[in-house]
Design an enzyme around this catalytic site. Structure first.
Site, PDB file in Angstrom:
ATOM      1  N   TYR A 136       0.855  -1.185   0.000  1.00  0.00           N
ATOM      2  CA  TYR A 136       0.000   0.000   0.000  1.00  0.00           C
ATOM      3  C   TYR A 136       0.891   1.235   0.000  1.00  0.00           C
ATOM      4  O   TYR A 136       1.996   1.206   0.547  1.00  0.00           O
ATOM      5  CB  TYR A 136      -0.925  -0.009   1.232  1.00  0.00           C
ATOM      6  N   GLU A 137       0.407   2.322  -0.570  1.00  0.00           N
ATOM      7  CA  GLU A 137       1.290   3.474  -0.738  1.00  0.00           C
ATOM      8  C   GLU A 137       1.665   4.122   0.595  1.00  0.00           C
ATOM      9  O   GLU A 137       2.573   4.934   0.653  1.00  0.00           O
ATOM     10  CB  GLU A 137       0.693   4.501  -1.707  1.00  0.00           C
TER      11      GLU A 137
END
Lengths: 247, 283, 283, 247
Positions: free
Chosen positions: A49-50
Site C-alpha cells: 500500500y502506498e
C-alpha cells in the site's frame, strides 16, 4: 449463488492476480480484489500500500491506506520516499491497480477535475500515487464500472497516462511500465489492441450483451472478433468476498 | 534544542499569519489537535502543505484561514470528497483557494530535496500528464550521462512543520513508529518544527519501523494525548473510521459545518475538551 | 524469489568472470565468507564495487582477480593501509588495477540512483576537489529552478550484489540490523542479489534499526554463520579488532600474504573450515 | 602531570567543542577528542559517526567507525544515504573534525595520493566522507601533527576543500559550511586570516617556540601579532583521556 455486477467485477479483478506477484494496491475495489486473490489462489502475493506497508495481510478490508490493520500485519513499513523511489520507481512492483473518474479509449485516466482545471465543475481528490503507478508498475489493471460520463471521448485532465494518443506514444516517453493490460468493468473486459492500443471489448460477463457495453461508453467501441464469456463467480469466490466485506 | 511547551504557546510563538505550514501525517499520526489550535488562534492567510489534506485541512479551509494549498491528494480517504475543500475550489467559499498540486511521489521528493539541503530532486513521472502544465515546481531535465529525460521537482521548505509522535523524552528527543510517511522529511525541510506527542517518557526504547528525531532538530515538543483523533497513534489510540464517514455529512453543508466547528473547536480550549465534547455525539 | 542455496552453488551460478560485483557492508556485516568463495572458485577480471574496500577486497586484489575497483575509501579502518591494494596501485602487482573513486556520499548516491531506477542522482559536493577530474561518473549541473550548481552522479547497477544479514526465514525473506550502511541500495541496484546469513529462522520478528528485504528481491540466500569474520554481525558475533591489526603484517609482504591465503582460504572448503584454520593462529 | 604533544593536541581539540553541538566524528584523534569533550565539559554534545550512528556514547574508544560499541550506545542508526544527504548535506552537523596526509596554507586537504594521481608514490585510502564534511559541516576543525612533508606549499591532490585559493574562492562555490576555523597541531594552533584565509599561527603550546612551528611547515608561515600561550592540560583532562584510551 446470485451476485451483483460489482461482485462480479471484483472477482474478475481478483482472478487476474497470479500468485507470487507484488501488487501496489489502492483503497476500494483494488484492495478488495487484491485481498480476495490473496485469500484464494494467490496466498504468496505481496500487497504493497502506498502508505509504505509491504506484505500486508489484512483480515478485514481497510477503510484507508493507513488503517492500523495494514501496519500491524505487514512484513515491514517503509517511509514514503522509499516506497515511491525504491519500490515503485525502482521496478519492484509487478501489478498496479487503478481506477479513476474518467477514462478514454487509450486508457488515460482523470482523477483531478471535471470541467476546466481553473474553474472546475467538480473538484476531484487529485493525483495521489496514481500517475506513478500508471507509468511505473510493470503492468496496470484498471477497475471501473461502466458509465457514459466516465468512459468518455476526451477526458478533462490527464492525471495518469495510459497509452496517451495510442500506438507508440507511450513507449516514446520511456516509461518503465508497459501500461494498462486490462480494464475490468461491471459488464465485461476491455483490453488494448496490441498495435493501436485502443481499448477493445474482449470478454463479456454472463448474460451481458455487447450493446449494453456500448450504451455506457462515450465513443464507438472496438469489439474483438471472438468475444468470450467470462466464467460466473464460483461459490467460494463469492463467499470469501462477502466474508472480507463483512469483517 | 526542543522546549517542552504547551501547544497553545508553541502555536502562538512558532506560527505567524501569512506563513507556510505543513501538518504532515500520511493517514496515521495526523496532528489534528495542533490544527485545532491554529483555528482557535485564528492564524490567517496560511499556505498549507500536505500530501493528503484531510479532515483537519478541510476544517482550516472551511474556516477561511487558508490562502493556498500545496498537495497531492485531497479527499476523505475511503469515504469520498472533502466538501469544504471542494466548496472553496468550486465556489470560492468562504474565500478563493489557490492550488498547487503534485503527485505523492512528486511532493514527497520536494520534501526530500528540502530535507537534503538541495534545490531540487530528480525522479521519473509527471511526463505525459497535465500536472506538468499547472505548476512551476516540476520540470523535465536531461540526464548529463545518458541524455534520458527525467522529472525535476523543486525543494519545499515550510516555515513550520507540525507532526505528531507517540513519544518524547524529557530532553525533547522524539520517536514515532508504524506508518511514518513523510514526517521526517517534512520536519527536516522546515525552518521551525513542532511535535505533539502522546506521552513523555523517561527513556525512549528503540522500536521497529521507527523514526527518531533528536531534540536539536525540533523547536517545541507538546504533550497532546489523543491529538490525532480521528486519526490514530499506533499502540496508543485507534482510528475512528466511523468519524471519517460521519465527517461527510457534517462537512457537506456550510451551516452544519460552522455549527460543528463552533461547538467542538472554537468553544473548546484544547484537545482534551475537544475529545470530551464529542462523547455521546459521535458513532 | 530467493532460493535457499549453498554459498558454493550461489557463487557458481550467479557470478561470472568479467562481471561487476559489490560485496557491501560498511564496517559491519561484511560478507567475507562470500569473498573467500569467489577466491576459491577463481572468478576473474572482476570489477569490484564498494565504498570501503577492506580486508576481503585486499585479498581479492592480492590474488589477482580484480581488474577494476570502484570505491570511496580504501584503508584498513583504524589501522592504516591496505597493502595489497597499495601494491597493485603503486607497483601493478600482481596486475594493474584500474581505479574509479568517489566520495562516500557520491558512491552512496550512485547506488541510490541505481536502486531508484534513475539514471543519476543529485547532491552537493565534488566541486572544488580534484575528484571531479578523475571520473566520468560525476558532473556538475544547473538547478532548473534556481540556477544553482549541484553535483550529479551516474547510477551504478552491479551485476551482482552480495550482503550478509543476521536472519532469513525459510521463504528467503531477510532481516539485517544495527549499522545497515548502504546494503539495501546495493541490493536494490543490482541485477542479481546473494545474501549470506547467520541463521535461518521460522519467523522474522521486526527489530529496531532494521532493513527487511522480501524474498522476491533476492536470488539466493545462503547460511554462512560467522561469514563476516573479522567483521561482525550485531547480536551474533563480535568484531575481531586484533585481526584487523594483525592483517597489517600478514598483508605487508607478498609471500606472507600468499602463504596465508593458501593455508586459510585455498586449502579450506568453506567458512567453517576457514574459521577453524585460524584457531590458535590469531590473537 | 607530564604529558605528550599528542595528548596536548587531543586535549586542545576537545576544548574546542562547546556543549550541545552536533559533531561528525572521524576515527583516531577526532574520535578521541570528541569523546573526551563529551566526558568533560560537553556531555550533551551529539556525536555522529559516518556509519550512521547518531548520539553515540562509547565508553571505550572505537577502532573503526562501525564498532559494535557505537551501534549499541547510539540513540538511533540511520542508513548511509540518510547520514550524508539528510544530516550532513541537510545542515544538521555543527562541527566536522578532519585530518589528512597533506594540508596547504589555505587548509585544503589531501588524503588521496602522494605523487601523481596516475602513478602515485603512495596510494592513500582516499576521500571517504571527508570532502562532504569539509564543504558541508557548519564549521570544520582540523587536527594534524606538524610535519614538513604534511604541511606543504602545494598538496598533490585536493581531496577536501579548505579555502581553495584563499580569499572568497570558497564562498564563490556556495558551500553550506564556513570551512576550517582552526588547525590544531601538536605544537600550536593555526587559524585562517579573516580576509585572505591564509593559515596563521595564533597560539603556541607551553614551552614551544615560533621557530619550531616554522621548521615543520613547508611554506613561510604567517604569525599573528599577539601569539597566545595555551593553558597546559589539566589533571582531569589528562586522566580522562588516558582512561578512555585504556578502556
Amino acid at each position: 449463488m446470485d451476485y451483483t455486477p460489482d461482485e462480479m467485477m471484483t472477482i474478475v479483478a481478483a482472478r487476474q492476480l497470479t500468485d507470487g506477484v507484488s501488487c501496489f494496491v489502492g483503497i476500494g475495489l483494488p484492495s478488495a480484489a487484491a485481498n480476495l486473490a490473496r485469500h484464494l489462489h494467490a496466498p504468496e502475493s505481496i500487497l504493497i500500500y502506498e502508505s509504505g506497508t509491504i506484505g500486508t495481510k489484512p483480515v478485514a478490508l481497510p477503510l484507508s491506506i493507513g488503517d492500523e490493520e495494514l501496519a500491524e500485519t505487514s512484513d515491514t513499513i517503509v517511509p514514503l520516499p522509499e516506497i515511491f523511489n525504491y519500490w515503485l520507481q525502482g521496478n519492484r512492483v509487478d501489478i498496479g491497480f487503478l481506477g479513476g473518474a474518467q477514462i478514454d479509449r487509450f486508457a488515460n485516466l482523470n482523477s483531478t477535475v471535471i470541467g476546466t482545471y481553473d474553474n472546475p465543475n467538480v473538484r476531484l481528490p487529485g493525483a495521489g500515487g496514481a500517475p506513478e503507478i500508471a507509468s511505473m508498475a510493470k503492468e496496470v489493471f484498471i477497475i471501473m464500472p461502466l458509465k457514459k460520463r466516465a468512459f468518455v471521448e476526451k477526458i478533462d485532465f490527464i492525471t495518469s497516462a495510459g497509452f496517451l494518443e495510442g500506438s507508440h506514444s507511450r513507449t516514446d516517453l520511456g516509461f518503465n511500465g508497459s501500461g494498462p493490460s486490462i480494464v475490468i468493468t461491471d459488464l465485461g473486459i476491455l483490453r488494448p489492441d496490441p498495435e493501436s492500443k485502443e481499448l477493445t471489448l474482449t470478454e463479456l460477463y454472463p448474460g451481458v450483451k455487447e450493446e449494453q457495453v456500448q450504451e455506457n461508453i462515450g465513443w464507438k467501441l472496438k469489439i474483438a472478433k471472438n468475444v468470450q464469456v467470462v466464467e460466473p463467480p464460483r461459490d467460494e469466490e463469492l463467499q470469501k468476498l462477502r466474508e472480507l466485506k463483512k469483517a | 534544542m526542543a522546549e517542552i511547551a504547551s501547544l497553545q504557546e508553541a502555536v502562538q510563538t512558532l506560527i505567524a499569519d501569512h506563513e507556510s505550514v505543513a501538518l504532515e501525517g500520511f493517514t496515521h499520526l495526523i496532528p489534528q489537535g495542533a490544527g485545532h489550535e491554529i483555528i482557535r488562534q485564528g492564524k490567517k492567510d496560511l499556505t498549507l502543505i500536505r500530501l493528503t489534506p484531510d479532515l483537519i485541512y478541510d476544517q482550516l479551509i472551511g474556516m477561511g484561514l487558508v490562502k493556498k494549498l500545496i498537495f497531492s491528494w485531497g479527499g476523505n480517504p475511503g469515504v469520498g470528497s472533502l466538501h469544504r475543500f471542494r466548496d472553496a475550489v468550486e465556489h470560492q467559499w468562504p474565500r478563493e483557494l489557490e492550488l498547487e498540486e503534485h503527485t505523492h511521489a512528486g511532493l514527497a521528493n520536494r520534501y526530500v530535496a528540502g530535507a537534503s539541503g538541495l534545490p531540487f530532486m530528480v525522479m521519473k513521472g509527471y511526463q505525459g500528464t497535465d500536472l506538468l502544465k499547472n505548476t512551476k515546481n516540476a520540470a523535465v531535465i536531461d540526464c548529463p550521462f545518458t541524455g534520458e529525460k527525467v522529472a525535476a521537482v523543486a525543494a519545499i521548505n515550510p516555515d513550520t512543520t507540525i507532526i505528531h509522535a507517540q513519544q518524547a523524552d524529557r530532553k525533547g528527543n522524539v520517536q514515532l513508529w508504524g506508518i511514518t510517511g513523510i514526517q521526517k522529511e517534512a520536519a527536516f525541510s522546515a525552518k521551525k518544527v513542532i511535535v505533539t506527542v502522546e506521552e513523555v517518557v523517561d527513556k525512549i526504547e528503540p522500536r521497529p519501523n521507527a523514526v527518531f528525531l533528536p531534540s536539536f532538530t525540533i523547536d517545541a515538543v507538546c504533550k497532546v494525548p489523543g491529538g490525532t483523533y480521528p486519526s490514530y497513534a499506533l499502540d496508543y489510540t485507534k482510528r475512528d473510521n466511523q468519524f471519517y464517514k460521519k465527517w461527510d455529512s457534517i462537512s457537506r453543508d456550510r451551516n452544519t459545518f460552522m455549527n460543528w466547528m463552533e461547538r467542538h473547536v472554537l468553544q473548546t480550549k484544547n484537545t482534551e475538551e475537544f475529545l470530551r465534547s464529542l462523547e455521546g455525539v459521535v458513532t
